[in-house]
Design an enzyme around this catalytic site. Structure first.
Site, PDB file in Angstrom:
ATOM      1  CG  ASP A  36     -17.224  24.890  24.399  1.00 33.58           C
ATOM      2  OD1 ASP A  36     -16.005  24.990  24.192  1.00 33.58           O
ATOM      3  OD2 ASP A  36     -17.738  24.859  25.519  1.00 33.58           O
ATOM      4  CD1 TRP A  45     -12.585  26.571  25.824  1.00 37.09           C
ATOM      5  CD2 TRP A  45     -11.311  25.535  24.311  1.00 37.09           C
ATOM      6  NE1 TRP A  45     -13.327  25.571  25.259  1.00 37.09           N
ATOM      7  CE2 TRP A  45     -12.564  24.916  24.335  1.00 37.09           C
ATOM      8  CE3 TRP A  45     -10.334  25.062  23.446  1.00 37.09           C
ATOM      9  CZ2 TRP A  45     -12.879  23.845  23.512  1.00 37.09           C
ATOM     10  CZ3 TRP A  45     -10.640  23.997  22.618  1.00 37.09           C
ATOM     11  CH2 TRP A  45     -11.899  23.414  22.662  1.00 37.09           C
ATOM     12  N   GLY A  46      -8.776  30.452  23.860  1.00 38.20           N
ATOM     13  CA  GLY A  46      -7.443  30.995  23.584  1.00 38.20           C
ATOM     14  C   GLY A  46      -6.590  30.147  22.662  1.00 38.20           C
ATOM     15  CG  ASP A 104     -13.815  25.892  31.108  1.00 39.96           C
ATOM     16  OD1 ASP A 104     -13.571  26.347  29.974  1.00 39.96           O
ATOM     17  OD2 ASP A 104     -14.615  24.964  31.307  1.00 39.96           O
TER      18      ASP A 104
HETATM   19  C1  GLA Z   1     -16.232  24.121  28.034  1.00 41.54           C
HETATM   20  C2  GLA Z   1     -16.442  25.633  28.089  1.00 41.54           C
HETATM   21  C3  GLA Z   1     -17.225  25.996  29.334  1.00 41.54           C
HETATM   22  C4  GLA Z   1     -18.535  25.238  29.382  1.00 41.54           C
HETATM   23  C5  GLA Z   1     -18.305  23.742  29.256  1.00 41.54           C
HETATM   24  C6  GLA Z   1     -19.585  22.962  29.074  1.00 41.54           C
HETATM   25  O1  GLA Z   1     -15.390  23.699  29.046  1.00 41.54           O
HETATM   26  O2  GLA Z   1     -15.212  26.305  28.056  1.00 41.54           O
HETATM   27  O3  GLA Z   1     -17.436  27.386  29.394  1.00 41.54           O
HETATM   28  O4  GLA Z   1     -19.372  25.697  28.338  1.00 41.54           O
HETATM   29  O5  GLA Z   1     -17.477  23.451  28.139  1.00 41.54           O
HETATM   30  O6  GLA Z   1     -19.346  21.596  28.937  1.00 41.54           O
END
Ligand code: GLA
Length: 652
Positions: free
Chosen positions: A203, A269-270, A290
């Site tokens: 992440d 996330w893009g 998400d």
């Molecule tokens: C981010 C990621 C999720 C998840 C959370 C965990 O938001 O995009 O997929 O892993 O963190 O905190």
């Protein structure tokens, strides 16, 4: 002035933050690649081939099921359920622990400690030495594989977004720094060589600065870090640095997994234009923020991946996030929506990662997740992501090439809240209009009576029908390149300045603020990228009013690698400048290379001129490269059409 770091400054930052020589070297290699002429043919395939993901990874992840409330009993229980329900036999093999597992980073040797209240088997040396080896061994003993989660920064997403969780890292500021930043090599060695994991999701909250969410990067009770990723401004994201950091993880994974058996999931996330470059670095590339268990948010994350078929294929998959089948709008009382969600993930080759507590799953939810014919579409060895064959905000038709002659999968998707008639025509499938077409419904198993040219279906609100289609391909003895997106890699897509894609469904913000904000703005760069059967900005492929149903649309100053593997002997295309180009003046030359050698070149083309036919002998060629080079000023690239671009099995 946009705040962009020069490559030199980016390298200096990396050298100071990430004091590991191998990572600095990786960053320098990166920088030299950036500086070389990106249009020069290489004769090589440059997208990621490391790790194990010939088809989209399948498994389960803890996040959508349990959030931060994970523990060993739940993880083992779900792993057992995967086996007992038969889902494991269908291919769901990764059991992934997401955020919430760590206790702290031990000062001194920097080893990460596991939270033993949640994972008692990890206390191999009491509180002093913890290890996931016993848990991983147990998962392996069930015939499954195990995944772990970390962050590219010093801290994790939960430390920013789940501040009341009892399962956050504890201790001093330094002890709470459980992310990879400055520890890539040792952490990856610990997770893979020592603990035996097979999969990692990395992440990026630790390096992210998005307005009010900038808790980690601003400091306070965390050590501040210069924000590297700015979610709502690609210009303020430092792309060379974030890319080099992720590349350093990829390199460490290769080093510490001599058998190559690992999966690298890049979770940015893009942001930071990752939808364009993630394919070169990792096996999974998150294309959006998400998913949440509601229809609008599902559309949002789906759209972020669905229009990027050329940016994915074996070894590199667009990841619109994990499944929410079983919850909210996709629960057992909403099976139409649940099947649509699953159908869409299946046909665009999204990783199939279940996000449900399988210890207690209703039969209908298991039936959706275990739909074997849909899974087979997703896992087809060709690895061709579906291409949109009909587009509108209300109805979409996606067609995916399946392995074998004359087989396609097709999804008819009603995005709206009312019934609609959807007519499938032979040309959507690139099938001949005068030969019979047979459809098999992959949800019901029913084979429909053959039809010629077109057939109309009534779709209920939010319904998706998925068929395996058999017919006679419109191009006998060959394939349109756009039918084979898994063989294409936009090594350089010609985008000069990354720009947010305005076509992605904008759902109401799911983080509790509802409409208490100015709303949802386009944020995922990728607009103007290489596209199958349409132009880089979504328009039809048109040259001098000649319309191409098939082809590649791309900006000039681009280089596309096409994997031929010595299979096809002839390449043909009608090339020219798109009628919808934004640059009406400049000339462009279109070139075809075979394993680095120039095989053919068009005369210079500009807006308003007819196409030129290219007919090229590619026998024995491994990698075909399609280069569009603009003459003169490259700052405003014209839009180029590789109309009817096709690979043929026979010389004429
Ligand atoms: C981010 C990621 C999720 C998840 C959370 C965990 O938001 O995009 O997929 O892993 O963190 O905190």
């Amino acid at each position: 002035m946009p705040k962009r770091l020069s490559t030199g400054l980016a390298l200096a930052l990396i050298a100071s933050f990430v004091a590991q020589p191998d990572q600095v070297q990786a960053a320098q290699v990166q920088a030299s690649q950036v500086q070389a002429d990106p249009l020069s043919p290489t004769g090589r395939w440059s997208a990621n081939t490391r790790g194990v993901s010939a088809t989209p990874p399948m498994g389960w992840s803890s996040w959508n099921a349990f959030g931060m409330e994970i523990d060993e009993t739940k993880i083992i229980g779900v792993a057992e359920a995967l086996v007992d329900t038969g889902l494991a036999d269908l291919g769901y093999r990764y059991v992934n622990i997401d955020d919430g597992w760590w206790s702290q980073r031990r000062l001194g040797d920097g080893r990460i400690q596991i939270r033993t209240e949640l994972f008692p088997s990890a206390a191999v040396g009491g509180e002093a030495v913890t290890s996931f080896r016993p848990l991983v061994d147990r998962i392996h003993g069930m015939g499954l594989k195990a995944g772990i989660y970390s962050d590219i920064g010093r801290n994790s997403c939960s430390q920013s977004f789940d501040r009341t969780s009892p399962n956050l890292p504890e201790g001093t500021i330094e002890e709470r720094e459980i992310g990879l930043y400055g520890h890539v090599d040792t952490d990856v060695a610990l997770f893979f060589a020592d603990w035996g994991f097979d999969y990692i999701k990395v992440d990026a909250c630790g390096v992210d600065d998005t307005g009010a969410r900038a808790r980690l990067t601003r400091g306070g009770d965390f050590r501040p870090i210069a924000p590297i990723v700015v979610r709502d401004s690609v210009n303020r994201s430092d792309i060379p640095t974030i890319r080099a950091l992720y590349q350093s993880v990829g390199d460490a994974l290769a080093r510490h997994n001599p058998d190559g058996d690992y999966v690298f999931s890049l979770c940015l996330w893009g942001a930071a234009n990752v939808r364009a470059w993630g394919k070169d670095v990792a096996n999974l590339v998150r294309t959006s923020d998400d998913i949440k268990p509601n229809w609008g948010r599902m559309l949002h994350v789906f759209d972020s991946a669905a229009n990027r078929p050329l940016y994915a294929g074996p070894g590199r998959w667009n990841d619109p996030d994990m499944l929410y089948v079983g919850q909210g709008d996709f629960d057992a009382d909403h099976l139409v929506e649940a099947r649509s969600h699953f159908s869409l993930w299946a046909i665009i080759n999204a990783p199939l990662l279940i996000g449900y507590d399988l210890r207690d799953a209703p039969r209908p939810v298991l039936d959706v997740l275990g739909a074997g014919d849909l899974i087979a579409v997703n896992q087809d060895p060709g690895g061709h992501q579906a291409v949109e064959a009909y587009t509108s905000d209300d109805v979409q038709i996606f067609v995916k090439t399946l392995t074998g002659e004359d087989r396609k999968a097709v999804a008819l998707f009603n995005r709206g809240d009312g019934p609609v008639d959807v007519t499938l025509i032979a040309s959507h499938l690139k099938f001949a209009a005068n030969a019979p077409i047979t459809l098999r419904d992959l949800w019901s198993g029913e084979t429909l009576a053959p039809f010629v040219n077109e057939r109309t279906f009534k779709l209920g609100a939010r319904e998706t029908l998925v068929f395996e289609a058999r017919g006679t391909r419109a191009l006998p003895g060959g394939w349109y390149v756009s039918e084979l997106p898994g063989r294409v890699n936009p090594a350089h897509d010609g985008v000069v300045q990354p720009q947010a894609d305005p076509t992605i469904h904008r759902a109401i913000n799911p983080y509790g603020e509802g409409t208490r904000s100015p709303g949802s703005r386009p944020i995922y760069a990728g607009w103007g990228g290489a596209a199958a059967d349409r132009g880089p900005y979504g328009q039809a492929l048109l040259v001098q009013a000649q319309h191409f149903d098939s082809g590649i649309g791309v900006l000039a100053n681009s280089r596309l690698e096409v994997r031929n593997d010595r299979e096809h002997v002839r390449f043909t295309a009608q090339v020219g400048v798109d009628d919808n180009t934004l640059n009406l003046d400049s000339e462009v030359v279109l070139q075809v290379f075979g394993d680095g050698r120039l095989l053919a070149e068009s005369r210079p083309r500009r807006f308003g001129q007819p196409t030129v036919a290219l007919d090229v002998d590619i026998s024995g060629v491994g990698i075909v490269e399609l280069v569009a080079r603009q003459v003169g000023d490259p700052s405003r690239p014209v839009s180029v059409v590789w109309g009817d671009a096709a690979l043929h099995h026979a010389a004429s």
